[in-house]
Design an enzyme around this catalytic site. Structure first.
Site, short mmCIF file in Angstrom:
data_model
loop_
_atom_site.label_atom_id
_atom_site.label_comp_id
_atom_site.label_asym_id
_atom_site.label_seq_id
_atom_site.Cartn_x
_atom_site.Cartn_y
_atom_site.Cartn_z
N HIS A 109 -48.49 -95.30 -122.54
CA HIS A 109 -47.20 -95.98 -122.38
C HIS A 109 -46.90 -96.84 -123.62
CE1 HIS A 109 -43.96 -98.43 -120.84
NE2 HIS A 109 -43.79 -97.49 -119.93
N GLU A 124 -40.37 -91.19 -123.43
CA GLU A 124 -39.78 -92.49 -123.17
C GLU A 124 -39.35 -93.12 -124.49
OE1 GLU A 124 -41.11 -94.11 -119.12
OE2 GLU A 124 -42.59 -94.77 -120.57
N GLU A 130 -45.73 -99.68 -123.88
CA GLU A 130 -46.17 -101.08 -123.77
C GLU A 130 -47.66 -101.21 -124.09
OE1 GLU A 130 -44.51 -101.56 -119.88
OE2 GLU A 130 -42.51 -101.35 -120.76
N ASN A 172 -43.34 -96.33 -112.28
CA ASN A 172 -44.33 -97.17 -112.96
C ASN A 172 -43.99 -98.61 -112.63
OD1 ASN A 172 -45.95 -98.56 -114.71
ND2 ASN A 172 -45.01 -97.77 -116.59
N SER A 201 -34.60 -96.66 -118.62
CA SER A 201 -33.38 -97.07 -117.93
C SER A 201 -32.76 -95.97 -117.09
CB SER A 201 -32.36 -97.64 -118.93
OG SER A 201 -32.90 -98.79 -119.56
N GLY A 220 -36.25 -100.55 -120.32
CA GLY A 220 -35.95 -101.89 -119.84
C GLY A 220 -34.76 -102.53 -120.53
N GLY A 277 -39.10 -97.23 -114.39
CA GLY A 277 -39.64 -98.59 -114.39
C GLY A 277 -38.88 -99.46 -113.40
N LYS A 279 -45.53 -101.22 -113.40
CA LYS A 279 -45.94 -102.15 -114.47
C LYS A 279 -46.62 -103.38 -113.83
CE LYS A 279 -42.36 -100.20 -117.37
NZ LYS A 279 -41.36 -100.35 -118.42
P1 13P Z 1 -37.28 -98.76 -117.27
O1 13P Z 1 -36.89 -97.71 -116.26
O2 13P Z 1 -37.36 -100.14 -116.68
O3 13P Z 1 -36.45 -98.66 -118.50
O4 13P Z 1 -38.79 -98.41 -117.71
C1 13P Z 1 -39.11 -97.14 -118.09
C2 13P Z 1 -40.59 -97.08 -118.25
O5 13P Z 1 -41.15 -97.69 -119.12
C3 13P Z 1 -41.34 -96.28 -117.27
O6 13P Z 1 -42.68 -96.14 -117.66
#
Ligand code: 13P
Length: 253
Positions: free
Chosen positions: A97, A169, A99, A9, A215, A175, A236, A11
């Site tokens: 997601h 997630e 976010e 992803n 992560s 993140g 991510g 983002k």
């Molecule tokens: P990270 O791998 O940066 O923690 O993000 C995970 C994520 O939100 C994937 O959609």
């Protein structure tokens, strides 16, 4: 047998050039690898979907969108419909997601509508969910995940589940550099498979791919992916570097 999937992803990262460069690096880096029952997916921003799709065409890399609107068309300035995604050759979309839930107010009810629209247009849905840190601290994480899944997905008929991929997630791990341990991931994935089996049946639950996200990096991917109910990752930060993303894909072989 359910597929293993490693999805990146991206983002709101990578302009047009960076998107094409990363896509080219992935195609080149994966060209000579034989991936066993493993799908590789990348989700660039809307404006770069077509360019990335062109770069990866003929390779193992698939392209997904990061979001879509639930309506077919109309006066929804700034939005993108399922039909628009399929019209450029896409087969998958990420929905739910954290976010989107946190910054754009997406609720379970809205997500149920989006999922229905995506499936009706033949898109596969990579459906994300996961608890907040406070939910885990108060030991509410199983209840939260169960309600996110049941509110958005349990009104679907069994046939629709062929087009669903689940992505657990935990929000506290996204993140942050903090990962769920492999055992925490396995515990939740087994719980998810059980509630799906209870609602539908065991055979259906066995066929659903459940990805872990939060992560996930080259250094921890192998251990997380070694768990029985973890079928891959939604990545991510580490999906933004071809070498890291490829190392994560190799970790699932
Ligand atoms: P990270 O791998 O940066 O923690 O993000 C995970 C994520 O939100 C994937 O959609």
């Amino acid at each position: 047998m359910r597929s293993k999937i490693v999805a990146g992803n991206w983002k709101m990262n990578n302009d047009a050039n960076a998107s094409k460069t990363l896509a080219n690096e992935l195609v080149a880096g994966l060209k000579d690898k034989s991936l066993q029952n493993t799908r590789v997916v990348v989700a660039p921003t809307f404006v770069n979907l077509t360019a990335v799709h062109e770069v990866v065409s003929g390779s193992v890399v698939e392209v997904a969108a990061q979001n879509m609107h639930q309506a077919k068309s109309g006066a929804f300035t700034g939005e993108i419909s399922a039909e628009m995604l399929t019209s450029i050759g896409l087969k998958s979309v990420i929905l739910g997601h954290s976010e989107r839930r946190e910054y754009f107010g997406e609720t379970d009810a809205l997500l149920a509508e989006k999922v229905t629209a995506a499936l009706a247009n033949g898109l596969e849905v990579i459906f994300c969910f996961g608890e907040l840190l406070e939910d885990r601290k108060s030991e509410n994480h199983f209840a939260v995940v169960e309600s996110q899944i049941s509110n958005a997905l349990f009104s679907l008929d069994a046939g629709a589940w062929k087009q669903l991929v689940l992505a657990y997630e935990p929000v506290w791990a996204i993140g942050t550099g903090e990962t769920a341990t492999a055992d925490q991931a396995q515990e939740m994935h087994a719980f998810i498979r059980k509630i799906v089996a209870d609602k539908y049946d065991a055979a259906l639950a066995e066929e659903v791919s459940i990805l872990y996200g939060g992560s996930c990096k080259p250094g921890n991917a192998k251990e997380i992916f070694s768990k029985e109910d973890v079928d891959g990752g939604l990545i991510g930060g580490a999906a933004l570097q071809a070498a890291d993303f490829i190392a994560i894909i190799e970790a699932i072989q």
